[in-house]
Design a protein around this motif. Sequence first.
Motif, mmCIF file in Angstrom:
data_model
loop_
_atom_site.group_PDB
_atom_site.id
_atom_site.type_symbol
_atom_site.label_atom_id
_atom_site.label_comp_id
_atom_site.label_asym_id
_atom_site.label_seq_id
_atom_site.Cartn_x
_atom_site.Cartn_y
_atom_site.Cartn_z
ATOM 1 N N ASP A 143 -3.064 10.063 -3.009
ATOM 2 C CA ASP A 143 -2.014 11.354 -2.533
ATOM 3 C C ASP A 143 -1.869 11.186 -0.683
ATOM 4 O O ASP A 143 -0.917 11.737 -0.518
ATOM 5 C CB ASP A 143 -2.859 12.582 -2.585
ATOM 6 N N HIS A 144 -2.590 10.190 -0.359
ATOM 7 C CA HIS A 144 -2.537 10.345 0.831
ATOM 8 C C HIS A 144 -2.179 8.711 1.750
ATOM 9 O O HIS A 144 -1.231 8.771 2.368
ATOM 10 C CB HIS A 144 -3.828 10.873 1.866
ATOM 11 N N LEU A 145 -3.071 8.055 1.643
ATOM 12 C CA LEU A 145 -2.956 6.778 2.437
ATOM 13 C C LEU A 145 -1.783 5.803 1.930
ATOM 14 O O LEU A 145 -1.159 5.101 2.675
ATOM 15 C CB LEU A 145 -4.289 5.834 2.400
ATOM 16 N N PHE A 146 -1.913 5.729 0.282
ATOM 17 C CA PHE A 146 -0.927 4.685 -0.176
ATOM 18 C C PHE A 146 0.624 5.448 0.260
ATOM 19 O O PHE A 146 1.437 4.723 0.624
ATOM 20 C CB PHE A 146 -0.960 4.751 -1.499
ATOM 21 N N PRO A 147 0.878 6.593 0.020
ATOM 22 C CA PRO A 147 2.146 7.154 0.463
ATOM 23 C C PRO A 147 2.711 6.996 1.885
ATOM 24 O O PRO A 147 3.732 6.634 2.276
ATOM 25 C CB PRO A 147 2.147 8.691 0.027
ATOM 26 N N LEU A 148 1.521 6.960 2.856
ATOM 27 C CA LEU A 148 1.733 6.702 4.086
ATOM 28 C C LEU A 148 2.214 5.449 4.210
ATOM 29 O O LEU A 148 2.997 5.135 5.137
ATOM 30 C CB LEU A 148 0.619 7.303 4.832
ATOM 31 N N ALA A 149 1.523 4.555 3.672
ATOM 32 C CA ALA A 149 1.815 2.973 3.552
ATOM 33 C C ALA A 149 3.173 2.836 3.327
ATOM 34 O O ALA A 149 3.934 1.904 3.982
ATOM 35 C CB ALA A 149 0.738 2.226 3.090
ATOM 36 N N ASP A 150 3.612 3.474 2.250
ATOM 37 C CA ASP A 150 5.029 3.226 1.842
ATOM 38 C C ASP A 150 6.146 3.769 2.828
ATOM 39 O O ASP A 150 6.985 3.216 3.011
ATOM 40 C CB ASP A 150 5.075 3.966 0.300
ATOM 41 N N ALA A 151 5.710 4.806 3.469
ATOM 42 C CA ALA A 151 6.521 5.292 4.343
ATOM 43 C C ALA A 151 6.612 4.344 5.617
ATOM 44 O O ALA A 151 7.985 4.131 6.242
ATOM 45 C CB ALA A 151 6.291 6.632 5.112
ATOM 46 N N LEU A 152 5.516 3.790 5.777
ATOM 47 C CA LEU A 152 5.528 2.994 6.963
ATOM 48 C C LEU A 152 6.325 1.591 6.743
ATOM 49 O O LEU A 152 6.970 0.984 7.681
ATOM 50 C CB LEU A 152 4.030 2.445 7.575
ATOM 51 N N ARG A 153 6.130 1.255 5.467
ATOM 52 C CA ARG A 153 6.966 -0.054 5.321
ATOM 53 C C ARG A 153 8.286 0.170 5.192
ATOM 54 O O ARG A 153 9.057 -0.696 5.690
ATOM 55 C CB ARG A 153 6.286 -0.414 3.751
ATOM 56 N N VAL A 154 8.780 1.427 4.663
ATOM 57 C CA VAL A 154 10.150 1.668 4.809
ATOM 58 C C VAL A 154 10.772 1.605 6.218
ATOM 59 O O VAL A 154 11.757 1.055 6.901
ATOM 60 C CB VAL A 154 10.568 2.927 4.338
ATOM 61 N N ARG A 155 9.755 2.397 7.031
ATOM 62 C CA ARG A 155 10.159 2.698 8.539
ATOM 63 C C ARG A 155 10.110 1.019 9.345
ATOM 64 O O ARG A 155 11.185 1.213 10.116
ATOM 65 C CB ARG A 155 9.111 3.542 9.310
ATOM 66 N N SER A 156 9.392 0.285 9.069
ATOM 67 C CA SER A 156 9.301 -0.843 9.691
ATOM 68 C C SER A 156 9.235 -1.959 9.206
ATOM 69 O O SER A 156 9.347 -3.319 10.020
ATOM 70 C CB SER A 156 7.659 -0.617 10.621
ATOM 71 N N ARG A 157 9.345 -2.144 7.944
ATOM 72 C CA ARG A 157 9.279 -3.518 7.047
ATOM 73 C C ARG A 157 8.109 -4.035 7.223
ATOM 74 O O ARG A 157 8.115 -5.336 6.817
ATOM 75 C CB ARG A 157 10.528 -4.382 7.536
#
Length: 266
Positions: free
Chosen positions: A143-157
């Motif tokens: 619910d928390h860390l994996f979705p944040l990692a996905d968002a950071l990946r999109v934002r920064s590659r």
Amino acid sequence: MTHPSTDLITMLETLASYGERYRLEVGLDSEEGWIPADRLLDPASTELAQVLEAERVGSGQVSAHAVALTVMAVYAGTVTASALLAWALYGVVLDVRPENVALRLSDHHGFEAVALRRPQLADVSGMTAGERLGLLVNQVLDDHLFPLADALRVRSRAGRRQLNGGIAQGCAAAFGAASRIPDADVDALQRAHEEFLAACPQELGRLGETVRLAEGGREGLFYLRRTCCLFYTADHGEKCASCCLDSVEDRVANYRRILTGGAVPH
């Protein structure tokens, strides 16, 4: 605001005693200055941009890639880590779902404060130990860390493996911090970390190794990561204590110095 029980307040105070990064504020006196954690799961959100910019300035990072990896590691080792400590020490599941968490930015590396909107424990009555652990993993990771990692990946590659490496290191840090407190039950904390990893996706367990060290009459758990967070690429040029660019032997020697009174690792 929901008023937490005395037992919960006492537990939160105990968690904070393991280090300032495990301190959780109780409720929000005002919304001003607080960033809702659930907004960070949207890669296009203004709030995620604010967090990344604050870390870029605070740590002196020079690339979006490195900023994202630094944010992931410090977030996993700060914002949700208290829930891992609560489970390892008390067998409870502290509610750190993103909609229940808010944070304040810092002028320096990391976050100024983390708060629970509703200081509460999940209802685990009737659950087995395995089911409680499954709930913890679901709330902290799925619910928390994996979705944040996905968002950071999109934002920064930034790469998924490197981001997950930050998650694994941040989670391991909670067990390590508790193990180095005087009179800690290192055996129980080592078992707890192993049980936690066994309930996680297998990839997390392959991204580093937790070692148990003894020196100068003290012992504790330390993490040897296998992915790089690029912390050294910042203006300061310093490596984190678990930097995979250093040999295992050098990192173990550094950790032994910590047991004899050296600096606390990043």
